[in-house]
Scaffold this motif. Structure first.
Motif, PDB file in Angstrom:
ATOM      1  N   GLY A   1       0.706  -1.090   0.100  1.00 15.19           N
ATOM      2  CA  GLY A   1      -0.017  -0.411  -0.300  1.00 15.19           C
ATOM      3  C   GLY A   1       0.916   1.397  -0.340  1.00 15.19           C
ATOM      4  O   GLY A   1       0.073   1.953   0.037  1.00 15.19           O
ATOM      5  N   GLY A   2       2.055   0.650  -0.212  1.00 10.18           N
ATOM      6  CA  GLY A   2       3.033   2.327  -0.430  1.00 10.18           C
ATOM      7  C   GLY A   2       2.668   3.530  -1.259  1.00 10.18           C
ATOM      8  O   GLY A   2       1.779   2.986  -2.238  1.00 10.18           O
ATOM      9  N   PHE A   3       2.192   4.830  -0.486  1.00  7.06           N
ATOM     10  CA  PHE A   3       2.145   5.875  -2.322  1.00  7.06           C
ATOM     11  C   PHE A   3       1.100   5.672  -2.167  1.00  7.06           C
ATOM     12  O   PHE A   3       0.168   6.385  -3.487  1.00  7.06           O
ATOM     13  N   SER A   4       0.175   5.072  -1.405  1.00  2.29           N
ATOM     14  CA  SER A   4      -1.234   5.307  -1.709  1.00  2.29           C
ATOM     15  C   SER A   4      -1.802   6.587  -0.845  1.00  2.29           C
ATOM     16  O   SER A   4      -2.635   7.433  -1.237  1.00  2.29           O
ATOM     17  N   ALA A   5      -1.090   6.840   0.205  1.00  8.92           N
ATOM     18  CA  ALA A   5      -1.409   7.900   1.015  1.00  8.92           C
ATOM     19  C   ALA A   5      -0.939   9.307  -0.194  1.00  8.92           C
ATOM     20  O   ALA A   5      -1.122  10.409   1.048  1.00  8.92           O
ATOM     21  N   LEU A   6       0.016   9.513  -0.368  1.00 10.13           N
ATOM     22  CA  LEU A   6       0.717  10.442  -1.698  1.00 10.13           C
ATOM     23  C   LEU A   6      -0.634  10.661  -2.327  1.00 10.13           C
ATOM     24  O   LEU A   6      -1.185  11.867  -3.482  1.00 10.13           O
ATOM     25  N   ARG A   7      -0.954   9.544  -3.325  1.00 12.13           N
ATOM     26  CA  ARG A   7      -2.405   9.463  -4.255  1.00 12.13           C
ATOM     27  C   ARG A   7      -3.129  10.801  -3.241  1.00 12.13           C
ATOM     28  O   ARG A   7      -4.242  11.413  -3.757  1.00 12.13           O
TER      29      ARG A   7
END
Ligand SMILES: Cc1cc2nc3c(=O)[nH]c(=O)nc-3n(C[C@H](O)[C@H](O)[C@H](O)COP(=O)(O)O)c2cc1C
Ligand code: SF4
Ligand code: FES
Lengths: 165, 419
Positions: free
Chosen positions: B27-33
């Motif tokens: 799930g890495g980079f879903s926070a950036l999305r």
């Protein structure tokens, strides 16, 4: 300590040029450049001639280069050793008997603090906390931390491994 | 209440810290999305709603800091992650970086987007040089994948890059203006304020500095639809905190706790209690610049901003140093004093001379040779350093000694007569 003569070897000049190129001769990267050069020098310090060379190539004042070298304790002006052994002197290591580590190293290497072994391989330094307090008492040799060091055997093993490299 | 939680540490051991692919798989980079679907303001509001206080020691309101950084009306701005972690007994940022480096990069990108910066700088202390390859690799992979560069994830106008910088063994460079000086290729002496770095910092640009842990909280908070974070802690100390416990404990380490865990449970449960069951002499909170307490005054209070303050100590760097009775109070103080004597940059008189004189006076006390006048002088120097030093180093260097004079007066009893 006496400065070793003829330090600006072609090999070191090449290392220095590469270090400066790696960071695009960027003045804000002076620290990284000096750290990389120090690593390339066999006795892990910044020879005077190297400091002048960097100042000239990067169009910096020599006073700025020396201000940085003398301010930061990770940069050294005098010859050290291939393996500077850094013993943490801060409080967590202190209450976990770092004096045992220091005394054992002095005994095993047969040198005192800030002295260098006859072959230029080891020197002993005291440094403040390097953030390995969960491994206290800890030592650091280049990028590697060893700890907790509680027996003479452990310490001898570390030294022996590096003595053979 | 559980003593530890996995909120910002939830990725520990779940992915390979050298691989962006493996970070994305969990799930890495879903926070950036998610962040890019919000406005920068909404992100700052989100942090404000969670009442996040900066984790570098000063405890500044993080949402407010980002909002202020955003509001500075200049085309170019920078974000700095302060990974100088130099307070003795503190290693929680190291733990976060070792286990979850991609989270920090992701957070730095989110910070850049929120405040409107084009460049992010990670200032990593030289003592953590073993982490440099990890971050060089992480930044390279993230750039290759397009999370850094122009128009990130198709967001027109959002261009951002992250750069790795190294310290070189100076504790004072954790102070914002000294950090900026050192990043400009100079010696790390703190600047006079104003101007504040939020207006004029690195390369004269508006600069937003955050601690590693502060940033590491951001991705989890942005993805926290169920408001898990708000369910931890107390009314005035919301959420979770990384702490490091060290000293004479059996199981030293860094732990993520919900605010409100009893200090006793931290020391005796998480850190396994005192080695060989020795009695505790004193506990220091927040690193060498932190205050100290007697065990009976703090063991039964909850670890929160408000309870620690009421007990005369503070959260600071998140360190908890446990010293047992085999170390005398004065030996402990001397170790602390030597640290500040070594680390003072020497630029201003109160701190340079104060730390030198305090070391001499302390040695005199240890030898039992001090007079009442010496003690008066110590108190005077403490006061001068606190009020007249240029930066936080000088201001806080005497915290432990000042507490000790109140808490352990017997250690300072005058044994000689005369002057
Ligand atoms: C002498 C001194 C050393 C400091 N060292 C650090 C440090 O190592 N890491 C850090 O994050 N903050 C350190 N700080 C605090 C920073 O100046 C700054 O408040 C912090 O990085 C801001 O981030 P935050 O709001 O996320 O906490 C230090 C402050 C002083 C005065
Ligand atoms: S307080 Fe100390 S560290 Fe800070 S500027 Fe003054 S001398 Fe330097
Ligand atoms: S006190 Fe020795 S590594 Fe921190």
């Amino acid at each position: 300590m006496i400065e070793t003569p003829a330090v600006l070897t072609p090999a070191l000049i090449q290392e220095m040029d590469e270090a400066m190129q790696r960071y695009g001769y960027e003045p804000s990267k002076l620290l990284e450049i000096l750290l990389d050069i120090q690593k390339a020098v066999p006795r892990k310090y910044i020879p005077k001639a190297a400091a002048y060379y960097v100042a000239e190539k990067m169009h910096l004042k020599i006073t700025q280069v020396y201000d940085v070298i003398s301010f930061f304790s990770a940069l050294h002006e005098t010859p050290r050793a291939k393996y500077p052994i850094q013993v943490c002197s801060s409080v967590v290591c202190k209450v976990n008997h770092n004096c045992f580590v220091l005394d054992t190293l002095k005994d095993v290497l047969n040198i005192g603090l800030n002295e260098v072994t006859y072959d230029g391989r080891f020197t002993l330094e005291e440094v403040p906390c390097f953030g390995a307090c969960d491994k206290a008492p800890a030592i650091r040799i280049h990028d590697v931390v060893y700890g907790p060091l509680t027996t003479r055997q452990q310490i001898i093993q570390i030294v022996q491994r590096l003595a053979e490299e | 209440m559980a003593n530890t939680v996995s909120f910002m540490t939830r990725n520990f051991g779940k992915y390979n810290p050298s691989s962006l692919d493996s970070y994305e798989q969990i799930g890495g980079f879903s926070a950036l999305r998610k962040a890019l679907s919000m406005t920068g303001e909404q992100i700052a509001d989100c942090l404000a709603a969670c009442a996040v206080k900066g984790r570098g020691g000063a405890g500044y309101d993080m949402g407010k800091k980002w909002r202020q950084a955003r509001e500075v009306n200049q085309p170019r701005k920078v974000v700095i992650c302060n990974a100088d972690e130099g307070e003795p007994a503190t290693f929680k940022d190291r733990t976060l970086m070792e286990n979850d480096p991609f989270r920090l990069i992701e957070a730095m990108i989110i910070a850049g987007y929120s405040v409107g910066a084009q460049d992010g700088y990670l200032y990593l202390r030289e003592e953590y040089s073993h982490l440099r390859p990890l971050f060089q690799n992480a930044i390279w992979q993230v750039r290759e994948k397009g999370y850094l560069g122009e128009n990130i994830l198709g967001k027109t106008g959002f261009s951002y890059d992250v750069h790795l910088y190294s310290g070189a063994g100076a504790y004072v460079c954790g102070e914002g203006t000294a950090l900026v000086e050192s990043m400009e290729g100079k010696s790390g002496r703190p600047r006079m304020k104003p101007p504040f770095i939020k207006q004029c910092g690195l390369f004269h640009l508006p600069t937003c500095v955050n601690n590693v842990e502060s940033l590491c909280l951001v991705p989890s908070i942005l993805l926290d639809d169920k408001k898990e974070y708000l369910s931890y802690g107390t009314q005035n100390s919301v959420g979770t905190k990384m702490i490091s416990v060290a000293g004479n404990v059996r199981n030293p380490g860094a732990f993520e706790i919900p605010f409100g865990v009893k200090v006793r449970d931290i020391i005796f449960d998480l850190a396994g209690g005192v080695k060989n069951n020795h009695e505790i002499q004193l506990i220091q909170f927040g690193g060498a610049s932190g205050k100290i307490a007697r065990p009976e005054d703090v063991l039964d209070i909850p670890y929160t901003y408000e309870d620690l303050t009421a007990a005369g100590v503070g959260v600071g760097s998140g360190a908890i140093l446990v010293i047992d009775k085999r170390t005398s109070v004065l030996d402990f103080l001397l170790a602390t004093q030597e640290f500040f004597f070594h680390e003072s940059c020497g630029q201003c008189t109160p701190c340079r001379e104060g730390n030198t004189q305090m070391k001499l006076l302390l040695e005199k006390v240890m030898a039992g040779m001090h007079t009442g006048e010496d003690l008066q002088n110590m108190k005077k120097i403490i006061m001068i350093m606190k009020n007249a030093s240029l930066c936080g180093l000088g201001e806080t260097a005497q915290n432990a000694l000042s507490c000790a004079m109140d808490l352990f007066p017997e250690c300072f009893a005058v044994k000689t007569e005369g002057n």
